[in-house]
Design a protein around this motif. Structure first.
Motif, PDB file in Angstrom:
ATOM      1  N   LEU A  24     -36.845  18.722 -35.267  1.00 49.16           N
ATOM      2  CA  LEU A  24     -36.038  19.675 -36.033  1.00 49.16           C
ATOM      3  C   LEU A  24     -36.815  20.217 -37.224  1.00 49.16           C
ATOM      4  CD1 LEU A  24     -32.438  18.140 -36.163  1.00 49.16           C
ATOM      5  CD2 LEU A  24     -33.228  20.099 -34.839  1.00 49.16           C
ATOM      6  N   GLN A  25     -37.525  19.332 -37.931  1.00 47.62           N
ATOM      7  CA  GLN A  25     -38.312  19.761 -39.080  1.00 47.62           C
ATOM      8  C   GLN A  25     -39.380  20.766 -38.663  1.00 47.62           C
ATOM      9  OE1 GLN A  25     -38.321  18.630 -42.683  1.00 47.62           O
ATOM     10  NE2 GLN A  25     -39.352  20.591 -42.498  1.00 47.62           N
ATOM     11  N   GLU A  26     -40.059  20.488 -37.552  1.00 49.36           N
ATOM     12  CA  GLU A  26     -41.077  21.412 -37.050  1.00 49.36           C
ATOM     13  C   GLU A  26     -40.461  22.756 -36.678  1.00 49.36           C
ATOM     14  OE1 GLU A  26     -44.552  21.190 -36.448  1.00 49.36           O
ATOM     15  OE2 GLU A  26     -44.367  19.548 -37.873  1.00 49.36           O
ATOM     16  N   LEU A  27     -39.307  22.726 -36.061  1.00 47.83           N
ATOM     17  CA  LEU A  27     -38.646  23.973 -35.669  1.00 47.83           C
ATOM     18  C   LEU A  27     -38.269  24.801 -36.890  1.00 47.83           C
ATOM     19  CD1 LEU A  27     -36.244  22.777 -32.826  1.00 47.83           C
ATOM     20  CD2 LEU A  27     -38.322  24.141 -32.580  1.00 47.83           C
ATOM     21  N   ARG A  28     -37.746  24.153 -37.925  1.00 48.40           N
ATOM     22  CA  ARG A  28     -37.314  24.880 -39.121  1.00 48.40           C
ATOM     23  C   ARG A  28     -38.496  25.551 -39.809  1.00 48.40           C
ATOM     24  NH1 ARG A  28     -32.692  24.406 -42.366  1.00 48.40           N
ATOM     25  NH2 ARG A  28     -31.733  23.708 -40.428  1.00 48.40           N
ATOM     26  N   GLY A  29     -39.681  24.945 -39.710  1.00 44.04           N
ATOM     27  CA  GLY A  29     -40.841  25.498 -40.392  1.00 44.04           C
ATOM     28  C   GLY A  29     -41.697  26.403 -39.548  1.00 44.04           C
ATOM     29  N   ARG A  30     -41.398  26.508 -38.234  1.00 49.06           N
ATOM     30  CA  ARG A  30     -42.294  27.237 -37.346  1.00 49.06           C
ATOM     31  C   ARG A  30     -41.645  28.430 -36.662  1.00 49.06           C
ATOM     32  NH1 ARG A  30     -46.872  24.854 -34.905  1.00 49.06           N
ATOM     33  NH2 ARG A  30     -47.541  22.935 -35.910  1.00 49.06           N
ATOM     34  N   THR A  31     -40.396  28.769 -36.971  1.00 49.97           N
ATOM     35  CA  THR A  31     -39.740  29.850 -36.254  1.00 49.97           C
ATOM     36  C   THR A  31     -40.518  31.147 -36.429  1.00 49.97           C
ATOM     37  OG1 THR A  31     -37.594  28.843 -36.653  1.00 49.97           O
ATOM     38  CG2 THR A  31     -37.601  31.145 -35.940  1.00 49.97           C
ATOM     39  N   PRO A  32     -41.222  31.629 -35.394  1.00 44.17           N
ATOM     40  CA  PRO A  32     -42.023  32.837 -35.528  1.00 44.17           C
ATOM     41  C   PRO A  32     -41.177  34.091 -35.474  1.00 44.17           C
ATOM     42  CG  PRO A  32     -42.201  31.992 -33.305  1.00 44.17           C
ATOM     43  CD  PRO A  32     -41.332  31.025 -34.060  1.00 44.17           C
ATOM     44  N   LEU A  33     -41.681  35.164 -36.073  1.00 46.69           N
ATOM     45  CA  LEU A  33     -40.929  36.408 -36.100  1.00 46.69           C
ATOM     46  C   LEU A  33     -40.597  36.883 -34.694  1.00 46.69           C
ATOM     47  CD1 LEU A  33     -42.841  38.374 -38.877  1.00 46.69           C
ATOM     48  CD2 LEU A  33     -40.623  37.260 -39.048  1.00 46.69           C
ATOM     49  N   GLY A  34     -41.544  36.749 -33.766  1.00 43.06           N
ATOM     50  CA  GLY A  34     -41.315  37.243 -32.422  1.00 43.06           C
ATOM     51  C   GLY A  34     -40.250  36.490 -31.666  1.00 43.06           C
ATOM     52  N   SER A  35     -39.878  35.276 -32.150  1.00 44.92           N
ATOM     53  CA  SER A  35     -38.890  34.488 -31.435  1.00 44.92           C
ATOM     54  C   SER A  35     -37.473  34.712 -31.929  1.00 44.92           C
ATOM     55  CB  SER A  35     -39.221  33.000 -31.562  1.00 44.92           C
ATOM     56  OG  SER A  35     -39.041  32.577 -32.895  1.00 44.92           O
ATOM     57  N   VAL A  36     -37.275  35.486 -33.011  1.00 48.17           N
ATOM     58  CA  VAL A  36     -35.942  35.778 -33.508  1.00 48.17           C
ATOM     59  C   VAL A  36     -35.226  36.648 -32.488  1.00 48.17           C
ATOM     60  CG1 VAL A  36     -34.610  36.850 -35.339  1.00 48.17           C
ATOM     61  CG2 VAL A  36     -36.713  35.638 -35.893  1.00 48.17           C
ATOM     62  N   PRO A  37     -34.034  36.243 -32.017  1.00 49.46           N
ATOM     63  CA  PRO A  37     -33.330  37.035 -31.035  1.00 49.46           C
ATOM     64  C   PRO A  37     -33.146  38.476 -31.482  1.00 49.46           C
ATOM     65  CG  PRO A  37     -32.252  34.922 -31.379  1.00 49.46           C
ATOM     66  CD  PRO A  37     -33.308  35.051 -32.426  1.00 49.46           C
TER      67      PRO A  37
END
Length: 297
Positions: free
Chosen positions: A236-249
Motif C-alpha cells: 500500500l505504501q509503495e502504491l501511494r507513492g508511485r501512482t504514475p500520471l499515465g495510470s490515473v483513470p
C-alpha cells in the motif's frame, strides 16, 4: 499535567509523549509476559499527532484500564491493510494499564487531545505513519510473494498451488497495474492476500483466492499476521507513492477538460492529490504548470 518526555508503561508497550508525536515501544509486560508476535515485529513506532483522530480511555478486563489512540483514516498503511481485523491484543494503538492508574491514563489522553488539529476527524491526504519493514518475501501456503523493483511477484508452490495457478506459471504485476491490496487475516477462514488490479478480471476468471492469479492463500504456519500484514502495508505504501500520471483513470485525469477555469483545474488537481492519485512531486509540477498557463507565462 502530562509534559513532553513523560512515559506511560503498560502491558506490551511503553508510550512516550512528545510535542508532535507519541513514540510507542512494544515490550514484554509485567502482567502478560508473552508479547504478540505482531507487536514484537513492529518493535517501535512513532505516531505523529496529525495521524490521530481521537483518544479514548475505557475500563478493561480484570481491573485494567485501556488507553487507545484512534488512528486517523488513511494515515497508517498498517491499519488500512488490517481493515479492522486485528484482535484487541494485537492493536498497536491500544495500551492496557492496571486499574489503579486510570488517573494517569486520563491525564495522558487529555494531553494528546489538547494537541490534535482541527482536521483530525477528516481522512488523511497521505500516509503519515512510517510503514513497518516487511519481510523480503512472504511465504504463503501456495506461493512465495515478493515485493521488489516496483512489482509484486507470485512464485507458485509445487505442492500448495492449484492446477489453475501452476499451469499459468509464476505471475509478476508491476505496481502501475495495481490499485490496492485485500488482506484477510490467516486467523480467520479464507485468509489470503490479493492484489486489486486496474484491468477488470475476465468474466470467466475464477474469483476464489486459490484460483486467482493475483492472490496468495494463507494456512496454518503460512502467511502469519506478523509477516503478511506488514507486507500488505508495504505494498500500500509503495502504491501511494508511485501512482504514475499515465495510470490515473480517464475520468480522474489531471489534465482538465477544455473550458475549465484555472481555479477549477487547481481544485480538481488538489482532489487528485488528496485521494493519493498523485504524488507530492507530481502535484507540485502540475500545479506550477497550470498556474503558469493561467497567468499566460
Amino acid at each position: 499535567m502530562c509534559r513532553m518526555g513523560d512515559v506511560l508503561a503498560g502491558n506490551h508497550a511503553v508510550w512516550e509523549f512528545d510535542s508532535d508525536s507519541v513514540l510507542i515501544r512494544f515490550a514484554r509486560g509485567m502482567r502478560t509476559p508473552r508479547t504478540p508476535r505482531l507487536l514484537q515485529a513492529l518493535g517501535s513506532r512513532r505516531i505523529p499527532l496529525e495521524a490521530v483522530s481521537g483518544v479514548t480511555v475505557s475500563g478493561g478486563r480484570r481491573d485494567t484500564v485501556v488507553l487507545r489512540a484512534v488512528p486517523r483514516p488513511g494515515a497508517d498503511p498498517l491499519m488500512e491493510a488490517a481493515a479492522g481485523q486485528l484482535k484487541d491484543v494485537c492493536d498497536p494503538y491500544r495500551l492496557v494499564l492496571p486499574g489503579g492508574r486510570a488517573g494517569q491514563a486520563e491525564e495522558f489522553a487529555e494531553a494528546l487531545r489538547s494537541r490534535l488539529r482541527a482536521e483530525a476527524a477528516e481522512p488523511a491526504p497521505r500516509f503519515l505513519v512510517e510503514v513497518p519493514r516487511p519481510p523480503v518475501q512472504l511465504k504463503a501456503y501456495d506461493a512465495r510473494v515478493a515485493l521488489d523493483g516496483g512489482a509484486v511477484t507470485f512464485h507458485w508452490s509445487r505442492t500448495g498451488a492449484t492446477s489453475t495457478k501452476w499451469k499459468a506459471c509464476d505471475q509478476r504485476y508491476p505496481l502501475s497495474d495495481v490499485t490496492g491490496v485485500e488482506w484477510r487475516s490467516p486467523e480467520g477462514p479464507g485468509g489470503h492476500l490479493r492484489l486489486l488490479l486496474r484491468e477488470p478480471r475476465p468474466a470467466a476468471a475464477d474469483p476464489r483466492p486459490d484460483h486467482d492469479l493475483a492472490a496468495a492463500v494463507f494456512g496454518t504456519g503460512y502467511g502469519s499476521v506478523h509477516e503478511s500484514l506488514p507486507f500488505a502495508a508495504a505494498v500500500l505504501q509503495e502504491l501511494r507513492g508511485r501512482t504514475p500520471l499515465g495510470s490515473v483513470p480517464p475520468a480522474r485525469a489531471a489534465a482538465s477538460p477544455a473550458g475549465r477555469s484555472g481555479d477549477e483545474r487547481l481544485r480538481h488537481l488538489g482532489e487528485l492529490h488528496g485521494a493519493g492519485l498523485l504524488t507530492d512531486a507530481e502535484y507540485g509540477t502540475l500545479r506550477a504548470r497550470f498556474t503558469s498557463e493561467a497567468l499566460g507565462t
